[in-house]
Write an enzyme that holds these catalytic residues in place. Structure first.
Site, PDB file in Angstrom:
ATOM      1  CG  PHE A  12      -0.258   0.361   2.444  1.00 42.55           C
ATOM      2  CD1 PHE A  12      -0.003   1.595   2.706  1.00 42.55           C
ATOM      3  CD2 PHE A  12       0.012  -0.407   3.326  1.00 42.55           C
ATOM      4  CE1 PHE A  12       0.572   2.098   3.986  1.00 42.55           C
ATOM      5  CE2 PHE A  12       0.846  -0.131   4.542  1.00 42.55           C
ATOM      6  CZ  PHE A  12       0.986   1.158   4.871  1.00 42.55           C
ATOM      7  CD  GLU A  24      -5.583  -5.559   0.078  1.00 41.06           C
ATOM      8  OE1 GLU A  24      -5.027  -5.558  -0.780  1.00 41.06           O
ATOM      9  OE2 GLU A  24      -5.409  -6.249   1.118  1.00 41.06           O
ATOM     10  NE  ARG A  25      -3.759  -2.313   3.777  1.00 44.60           N
ATOM     11  CZ  ARG A  25      -2.766  -2.510   4.745  1.00 44.60           C
ATOM     12  NH1 ARG A  25      -3.028  -1.878   6.140  1.00 44.60           N
ATOM     13  NH2 ARG A  25      -1.640  -3.321   4.674  1.00 44.60           N
ATOM     14  CB  CYS A  36      10.427  -0.970   2.940  1.00 43.06           C
ATOM     15  SG  CYS A  36      11.048  -0.481   1.408  1.00 43.06           S
ATOM     16  CD  GLU A  45       8.096  -3.503   8.104  1.00 40.47           C
ATOM     17  OE1 GLU A  45       7.582  -4.419   8.135  1.00 40.47           O
ATOM     18  OE2 GLU A  45       8.743  -2.854   7.501  1.00 40.47           O
ATOM     19  CB  SER A  96       4.287  -7.768   5.353  1.00 44.98           C
ATOM     20  OG  SER A  96       3.234  -8.806   5.108  1.00 44.98           O
ATOM     21  CE  LYS A 124      -3.585  -7.756  -4.849  1.00 48.78           C
ATOM     22  NZ  LYS A 124      -3.644  -6.613  -3.751  1.00 48.78           N
TER      23      LYS A 124
HETATM   24  P1  NAD Z   1       1.138  -6.576   2.866  1.00 52.03           P
HETATM   25  O1  NAD Z   1       1.890  -7.813   2.901  1.00 52.03           O
HETATM   26  O2  NAD Z   1      -0.168  -6.653   3.803  1.00 52.03           O
HETATM   27  O3  NAD Z   1       0.248  -6.517   1.346  1.00 52.03           O
HETATM   28  C1  NAD Z   1       1.120  -6.566   0.156  1.00 52.03           C
HETATM   29  C2  NAD Z   1       0.371  -7.326  -0.866  1.00 52.03           C
HETATM   30  O4  NAD Z   1      -0.081  -8.374  -0.722  1.00 52.03           O
HETATM   31  C3  NAD Z   1      -1.098  -6.522  -1.221  1.00 52.03           C
HETATM   32  O5  NAD Z   1      -1.094  -6.414  -2.361  1.00 52.03           O
HETATM   33  C4  NAD Z   1      -2.022  -7.328  -0.529  1.00 52.03           C
HETATM   34  O6  NAD Z   1      -3.219  -7.343  -1.110  1.00 52.03           O
HETATM   35  C5  NAD Z   1      -1.473  -8.694  -0.638  1.00 52.03           C
HETATM   36  N1  NAD Z   1      -1.553  -9.639   0.539  1.00 52.03           N
HETATM   37  C6  NAD Z   1      -1.899  -9.375   1.806  1.00 52.03           C
HETATM   38  N2  NAD Z   1      -2.063 -10.429   2.465  1.00 52.03           N
HETATM   39  C7  NAD Z   1      -1.836 -11.556   1.593  1.00 52.03           C
HETATM   40  C8  NAD Z   1      -1.958 -12.881   1.839  1.00 52.03           C
HETATM   41  N3  NAD Z   1      -1.982 -13.642   3.025  1.00 52.03           N
HETATM   42  N4  NAD Z   1      -1.644 -13.554   0.765  1.00 52.03           N
HETATM   43  C9  NAD Z   1      -1.587 -12.979  -0.388  1.00 52.03           C
HETATM   44  N5  NAD Z   1      -1.420 -11.896  -0.765  1.00 52.03           N
HETATM   45  C10 NAD Z   1      -1.592 -10.864   0.168  1.00 52.03           C
HETATM   46  O7  NAD Z   1       1.870  -5.433   3.068  1.00 52.03           O
HETATM   47  P2  NAD Z   1       1.535  -3.743   3.049  1.00 52.03           P
HETATM   48  O8  NAD Z   1       0.805  -3.744   4.528  1.00 52.03           O
HETATM   49  O9  NAD Z   1       0.630  -3.439   1.929  1.00 52.03           O
HETATM   50  O10 NAD Z   1       2.788  -3.232   2.821  1.00 52.03           O
HETATM   51  C11 NAD Z   1       3.565  -2.806   3.943  1.00 52.03           C
HETATM   52  C12 NAD Z   1       4.846  -3.974   4.009  1.00 52.03           C
HETATM   53  O11 NAD Z   1       5.516  -3.894   2.707  1.00 52.03           O
HETATM   54  C13 NAD Z   1       5.790  -3.531   4.960  1.00 52.03           C
HETATM   55  O12 NAD Z   1       6.360  -4.637   5.792  1.00 52.03           O
HETATM   56  C14 NAD Z   1       7.137  -2.924   4.313  1.00 52.03           C
HETATM   57  O13 NAD Z   1       8.258  -2.832   4.916  1.00 52.03           O
HETATM   58  C15 NAD Z   1       7.007  -3.726   3.136  1.00 52.03           C
HETATM   59  N6  NAD Z   1       7.537  -3.067   1.850  1.00 52.03           N
HETATM   60  C16 NAD Z   1       8.766  -3.508   1.475  1.00 52.03           C
HETATM   61  C17 NAD Z   1       9.445  -3.059   0.365  1.00 52.03           C
HETATM   62  C18 NAD Z   1      10.842  -3.338   0.140  1.00 52.03           C
HETATM   63  O14 NAD Z   1      11.148  -2.906  -0.954  1.00 52.03           O
HETATM   64  N7  NAD Z   1      11.285  -4.322   0.650  1.00 52.03           N
HETATM   65  C19 NAD Z   1       8.770  -1.712  -0.119  1.00 52.03           C
HETATM   66  C20 NAD Z   1       7.646  -1.268   0.293  1.00 52.03           C
HETATM   67  C21 NAD Z   1       6.880  -1.985   1.387  1.00 52.03           C
END
Ligand code: NAD
Length: 477
Positions: free
Chosen positions: A148, A175-176, A280, A378, A225, A172
């Protein structure tokens, strides 16, 4: 309800598909609905991408690049609009949103270099009268699942490089924050790309699960995450796909006693509280070494306490809201936990929890150790933990104790300390006297340990490698 893009058609999923509200986090207002698509919608998008692949993968590189240059121009023309969309449904300040759009467009700039980047190699006379060449081919239908926190930049890490290499794509969005990806796709069509080259399916877990097991999806790029990154990596790999899965972070900032305090304080504020800590590459733990504590903590505390929290589109605001009320409460819960585990509160952002909107002020906790919850998990909010270390060795050891290894940065005037840090710290993105060690588009975004699952990172030449497969041709005439 916002629509999916299947081929050239914007389709609102019908019967039986539920939806989630999209919020303006600064006001708490619902500003739209996002459909929670499932396997049926994913299948339609993959089919449109597969159909388009036949022609797109054979379209001349120069034609693909001409369209990419046009896309770059269309994005520049809509620069302010994209920034406003980000602020409206993510919450970050307009300046931060502009920075995001710029960094995203830089990947499109990089993709425009495809005629050079996609070249193969040749060795003539590898043995008597025999030549060998390799050519790069696209891999097929690729899919991207962004988080997000960068609704425009992270989708742009993914589909432009894939597409310029001759692949077709299913995005995809989170969703947020789905409005960034949706607008990028509209502008993509406006640039003149053929139908089906980029498709968009809105949704959450079900849509991702469907992409991970779909037999016609060849490669998955995921950013999110750590637990989800790990699962995406395992499931996609078990289904025979290429995967690059970027996970979470627990970034350490080391401040040496010889650091310039003005530079270090400004950088820590930016690193820890920029984007409301939802980055991140956010500095999460500042490890102050020896006398650095007296040089930086008083100024850091005073400056953090004076930061302006408010709606991201108001002039002068430095910290926007968090993404959702539940996330704000989770972050505030980490502050409670830090205090109960013995950390000393220097600045309490819980005083700035304001409603409506999902605000939390900047928070600093001192005397945090890596075995406290806030010292290793985190948090993803405007919370900075401060640890004390007596030597550089101890500071590096503390950073290396983390399960995640996205970024680490050091502030020092000593070349020797900087070099030692660079050599020994286990973080794929390492900074020396910079707040955010973000690689530009032509370098790989390079997390280590639990911050990355896969081998080829996003963008840079890693991106080209990820989105192409090589064919070696051995010739004798
Ligand atoms: P998230 O893991 O909740 O969601 C990321 C994506 O995965 C979304 O599109 C979501 O729809 C999908 N998703 C969520 N739960 C899922 C599941 N159980 N099964 C399959 N798909 C699922 O992450 P977030 O809250 O949107 O973003 C924040 C996280 O992203 C933080 O941990 C941050 O550190 C990380 N991040 C990492 C980087 C990097 O480059 N390493 C960059 C930006 C953000």
């Amino acid at each position: 309800m916002i629509a999916n893009l299947i081929g050239s058609e914007w389709r609102t999923p019908s019967n039986g598909v539920s939806s989630l509200p999209i919020y303006n986090p600064a006001t708490g207002d619902v500003i739209g609905q996002v459909p929670l698509s499932g396997a049926k919608e994913v299948d339609a998008a993959v089919k449109a991408a597969s159909d388009a692949y036949r022609t797109w993968s054979r379209t001349a590189v120069m034609e693909r690049v001409r369209l990419m240059f046009r896309y770059k121009n269309v994005l520049e023309d809509h620069f302010e609009q994209l920034a406003a969309i980000i602020t409206r449904h993510h919450g970050k300040t307009l300046d931060e949103a502009r920075g995001e759009v710029r960094r995203g467009i830089e990947v499109v700039d990089f993709a425009c270099g495809a005629p050079t980047l996609l070249q193969g190699r040749t060795l003539r006379d590898v043995s008597a009268g025999v030549d060998q060449d390799y050519y790069r081919y696209p891999v097929g239908v690729c899919a991207g699942v962004p988080p997000f926190n960068f609704p425009v930049m992270i989708p742009l890490w993914m589909f432009p490089l894939a597409i310029v290499a001759g692949n077709t794509y299913v995005l995809k969005p989170s969703e947020r924050t789905p409005l960034g990806g949706a607008r990028l796709a509209e502008l993509f069509l406006e640039a003149g790309f053929p139908e089906g080259v980029l498709n968009v399916v809105h949704g959450a877990r079900d849509a991702v699960e469907a992409l991970l097991v779909h037999p016609d999806v060849r490669a998955i790029s995921f950013v999110g995450s750590e637990p989800v990154a790990r699962r995406v990596y395992q499931t996609a790999a078990a289904n025979g796909k290429r995967v690059q899965a970027l996970g979470g972070a627990k970034n350490h900032i080391v401040v040496m006693p010889d650091a310039d305090p003005d530079v270090a304080v400004a950088a820590i504020l930016n690193s820890a509280f920029g984007n409301a800590g939802e980055r991140c590459l956010a500095g999460s733990v500042a490890v102050v070494v020896g006398g650095a504590a007296e040089h930086v903590l008083p100024a850091l505390t005073a400056a953090a306490a004076g930061m302006v929290v408010g709606p991201g589109d108001e002039p002068g605001v430095q910290i926007g809201p968090l993404i959702r009320a539940e996330h704000r409460d989770k972050v505030a819960g980490y502050v409670d936990k830090g205090v109960s585990e013995g950390a000393k509160l220097l600045v309490d952002g819980r005083d700035q929890v304001r409603r409506p909107g999902f605000f939390l002020g900047p928070t600093i906790l001192d005397r945090v150790s890596s075995d406290m919850t806030i010292g290793h998990e985190e948090i993803f909010g405007p919370v900075l933990s401060v640890s004390r270390a007596s030597t550089l060795d101890a500071a590096i050891e503390q950073a290396n104790r983390m399960a995640l290894g996205n970024m680490a940065t050091i502030f020092t005037q000593s070349g020797r300390a900087g070099r030692e840090f660079r050599e020994r710290v286990e973080a794929g993105m390492t900074g020396i006297n910079v707040p955010i060690a973000q690689p530009f588009a032509f370098f790989p975004f390079s997390g280590w340990k639990g911050s990355f699952y896969g081998d080829l990172h996003v963008h840079g030449t890693d991106g080209i490698e990820f989105f192409t497969r090589k064919k070696v041709v051995v010739t004798r005439w």
